[in-house]
Write a protein that holds these residues in place. Structure first.
Motif, mmCIF file in Angstrom:
data_model
loop_
_atom_site.group_PDB
_atom_site.id
_atom_site.type_symbol
_atom_site.label_atom_id
_atom_site.label_comp_id
_atom_site.label_asym_id
_atom_site.label_seq_id
_atom_site.Cartn_x
_atom_site.Cartn_y
_atom_site.Cartn_z
ATOM 1 N N ILE A 159 -17.815 -3.690 -6.251
ATOM 2 C CA ILE A 159 -16.718 -2.705 -6.297
ATOM 3 C C ILE A 159 -15.375 -3.421 -6.449
ATOM 4 C CG2 ILE A 159 -15.470 -0.987 -4.928
ATOM 5 C CD1 ILE A 159 -18.198 -0.192 -3.724
ATOM 6 N N VAL A 160 -15.192 -4.486 -5.693
ATOM 7 C CA VAL A 160 -13.942 -5.256 -5.762
ATOM 8 C C VAL A 160 -13.769 -5.877 -7.143
ATOM 9 C CG1 VAL A 160 -12.765 -7.306 -4.850
ATOM 10 C CG2 VAL A 160 -13.871 -5.698 -3.285
ATOM 11 N N GLU A 162 -15.055 -4.836 -9.964
ATOM 12 C CA GLU A 162 -14.803 -3.771 -10.930
ATOM 13 C C GLU A 162 -13.331 -3.366 -10.913
ATOM 14 O OE1 GLU A 162 -15.124 -1.506 -13.952
ATOM 15 O OE2 GLU A 162 -17.020 -2.349 -13.226
ATOM 16 N N GLU A 163 -12.752 -3.279 -9.737
ATOM 17 C CA GLU A 163 -11.334 -2.935 -9.618
ATOM 18 C C GLU A 163 -10.454 -4.034 -10.205
ATOM 19 O OE1 GLU A 163 -11.012 -2.270 -5.440
ATOM 20 O OE2 GLU A 163 -11.770 -0.209 -5.549
ATOM 21 N N LEU A 166 -10.670 -3.909 -13.995
ATOM 22 C CA LEU A 166 -9.878 -2.797 -14.511
ATOM 23 C C LEU A 166 -8.400 -3.161 -14.580
ATOM 24 C CD1 LEU A 166 -9.650 0.157 -15.425
ATOM 25 C CD2 LEU A 166 -9.517 0.816 -13.009
ATOM 26 N N SER A 167 -7.901 -3.859 -13.578
ATOM 27 C CA SER A 167 -6.498 -4.296 -13.589
ATOM 28 C C SER A 167 -6.238 -5.262 -14.734
ATOM 29 C CB SER A 167 -6.126 -4.940 -12.251
ATOM 30 O OG SER A 167 -6.155 -3.992 -11.210
ATOM 31 N N TYR A 202 -10.406 -10.449 -18.052
ATOM 32 C CA TYR A 202 -11.288 -9.288 -17.908
ATOM 33 C C TYR A 202 -12.726 -9.655 -18.275
ATOM 34 C CZ TYR A 202 -13.628 -5.001 -19.513
ATOM 35 O OH TYR A 202 -14.534 -4.002 -19.741
ATOM 36 N N THR A 378 -9.499 -8.918 -3.382
ATOM 37 C CA THR A 378 -8.758 -7.689 -3.099
ATOM 38 C C THR A 378 -7.273 -7.982 -2.977
ATOM 39 O OG1 THR A 378 -10.663 -6.708 -1.960
ATOM 40 C CG2 THR A 378 -8.503 -5.766 -1.489
ATOM 41 N N ASN A 381 -5.759 -8.831 -6.425
ATOM 42 C CA ASN A 381 -5.558 -7.645 -7.259
ATOM 43 C C ASN A 381 -4.377 -6.810 -6.764
ATOM 44 O OD1 ASN A 381 -6.056 -5.745 -9.276
ATOM 45 N ND2 ASN A 381 -7.568 -4.654 -8.071
ATOM 46 N N GLU A 382 -4.387 -6.493 -5.474
ATOM 47 C CA GLU A 382 -3.394 -5.566 -4.929
ATOM 48 C C GLU A 382 -1.996 -6.178 -4.861
ATOM 49 O OE1 GLU A 382 -3.799 -2.382 -4.222
ATOM 50 O OE2 GLU A 382 -5.896 -2.497 -4.885
ATOM 51 N N LYS A 386 -1.743 -6.396 -10.113
ATOM 52 C CA LYS A 386 -1.217 -5.069 -10.436
ATOM 53 C C LYS A 386 0.292 -5.064 -10.661
ATOM 54 C CE LYS A 386 -4.781 -2.174 -8.298
ATOM 55 N NZ LYS A 386 -5.072 -1.119 -7.297
#
Length: 451
Positions: A159-160, A162-163, A166-167, A202, A378, A381-382, A386
């Motif tokens: 899940i991480v 994939e996120e 996506l970014s 990506y 995480t 990304n965050e 982003k």
């Protein structure tokens, strides 16, 4: 207040309120190694194995219904998070995980005894060995609980990833028209777009997701019913096929019984494969973090093509200094995971004959690697990806100052002549286009190679 319990070594005093027993207390006294407790997710996996075992033994007539139902009730309490403080054994322990297996057996037995109206330690009512551990051995319970835990953690990590992917994809689209200088070996090469660089980030992230998904097929096979060495001694002949259906239902995981239980008990190289994939994800993500750290270097004297979010002051002595702390922590996480991979490889190699005694350290380090990877990616990304922006003016400035046009010029005037133009451009601090025009090269050619 204390109660007294005994084992083959002798008597031992146990705190009256404790649900653990003599085996866990001896392990607690023996193994003060990390001063940590078992991963809660691993404890829940152990509880799922115990619940499935009780259900299987009940169906096979190996346990009386009243005892089986009590065990099932207590495992549900464990799954709800109760009795965590009674799981006292250090993750690093001798005995191939026996101490942790007995720890949960004792907790289940003593809580069950309590529900029956007895006093803790009255194991004639519910025995940690004869009832809770019926048809099992540490050598199938412990690795099975590990595999259940890893399958759950793989899904969390996917899940991480994939996120994060996506970014990267969103940035690749947003920056698709911004040209910049591409570099090889930290030196100017040929133009590329910022979007193309992020598209590559990506792509590698998606490839890592595929690797992680593929390894699930190695982890999904468990050795329940193999007991001590895979021969199934003391277990009902149908235990393996019965428990697996309950385990699948309880966990929701696509698991199966290993074809060769002896092999599955003595050979644990699947954990090495998993560890190497975590390391691969970590180091490839660190490479991306280092790219971003380099491309955002500055603000005045570095490359400065990317602008990353400012997260905190970077110096106790230099006012206003902002450091790339998020990419830095991703790289440190990669160092830790790579080190864990070495530990895991050594532990896998050190197994002898019918059992690997070093699964405790394998599991401890794998779980740590999962958590570090999930948390660093995480955070990456965050708090970084982003919020990345591009300094388009800086990209254009460096592109114009570079000697990349000589690569295209070589097709028209030859490598040697183009190299001389590049050298003169640097010596005179003039652009390649200016030097080329001064040597009579047509503007049409220069326009063509600039596209």
């Amino acid at each position: 207040m204390f109660r007294e319990e005994h084992d083959s070594i002798g008597n031992l005093r146990i705190p009256e309120e404790a649900y653990y027993g003599v085996n866990a207390k001896r392990a607690y006294d023996n193994f003060q190694i990390t001063n940590l407790r078992l991963e809660p997710l691993f404890v829940k996996s152990l509880a799922q194995v115990k619940k499935a075992s009780a259900l299987a033994n009940l169906e096979l007539g190996e346990l009386d219904s009243d005892i089986a139902e009590i065990i099932i009730k207590v495992t549900d309490e464990l799954l709800a998070g109760k009795f965590a403080s009674d799981m006292i054994v250090d993750p690093i322990q001798g005995g191939a995980g026996t101490s942790s297996n007995m720890n949960i057996n004792e907790v289940i037995a003593n809580r069950g005894i309590e529900l029956l109206g007895g006093e803790k330690g009255q194991y004639h009512l519910i025995s940690p060995n004869d009832h809770v551990n019926k048809g099992q051995s540490t050598n199938d319970v412990f690795p099975t609980a590990g595999k259940l835990t890893f399958l759950k953690l793989i899904d969390r990590l996917l899940i991480v990833l994939e996120e994060l992917a996506l970014s990267f994809k969103e940035k690749s689209l947003a920056f698709s028209d911004i040209q910049k200088m591409g570099r090889t070996q930290l030196s100017d090469a040929v133009p590329i777009t910022v979007g193309a660089e992020f598209k590559a980030y990506y792509t590698v992230t998606k490839r890592n997701m595929k690797r992680l998904t593929t390894v699930k097929d190695e982890i999904r096979y468990v050795n329940m019913g193999g007991t001590a060495i895979g021969t199934g001694v003391s277990a009902h002949g149908q235990f393996s096929q019965t428990i697996i259906e309950y385990l699948r239902e309880i966990t929701g995981l696509d698991i199966a019984i290993a074809e060769d239980l002896i092999d599955s008990t003595q050979n644990v190289e699947a954990f090495g494969v998993l560890s190497d994939i975590l390391k691969t994800i970590a180091i490839s993500s660190s490479k991306i973090a280092n790219d971003i750290r380099l491309l955002s270097s500055g603000p005045r004297t570095g490359i400065g093509e990317l602008i990353i979010p400012a997260r905190q002051n970077g110096s106790s002595i230099m006012p206003g200094k902002i450091n790339p702390v998020i990419p830095e922590v991703v790289t440190q996480g990669a160092f830790l995971i790579a080190g864990n991979s070495v530990t895991i490889a050594m532990a896998i190699e050190a197994g002898q004959l019918e059992l690997n005694a070093f699964e405790p350290v394998i599991f401890h380090r794998l779980i740590e690697s999962f958590h570090v990877l999930i948390n660093t990616l995480t955070t990456f990304n965050e708090h970084c990806i982003k919020g990345i922006e591009v300094n388009e003016e800086r990209c254009q400035e460096l592109l114009e100052k570079s000697t990349y046009l000589t690569t295209g010029l070589a097709k028209y005037i030859g490598y040697e002549e183009a190299a001389l133009i590049a050298k003169e451009s640097l010596q005179l601090n003039r652009t390649v286009k200016e030097v080329a025009l001064s040597k009579g090269i047509s503007s049409d050619i220069l326009s063509e190679i600039s596209k």
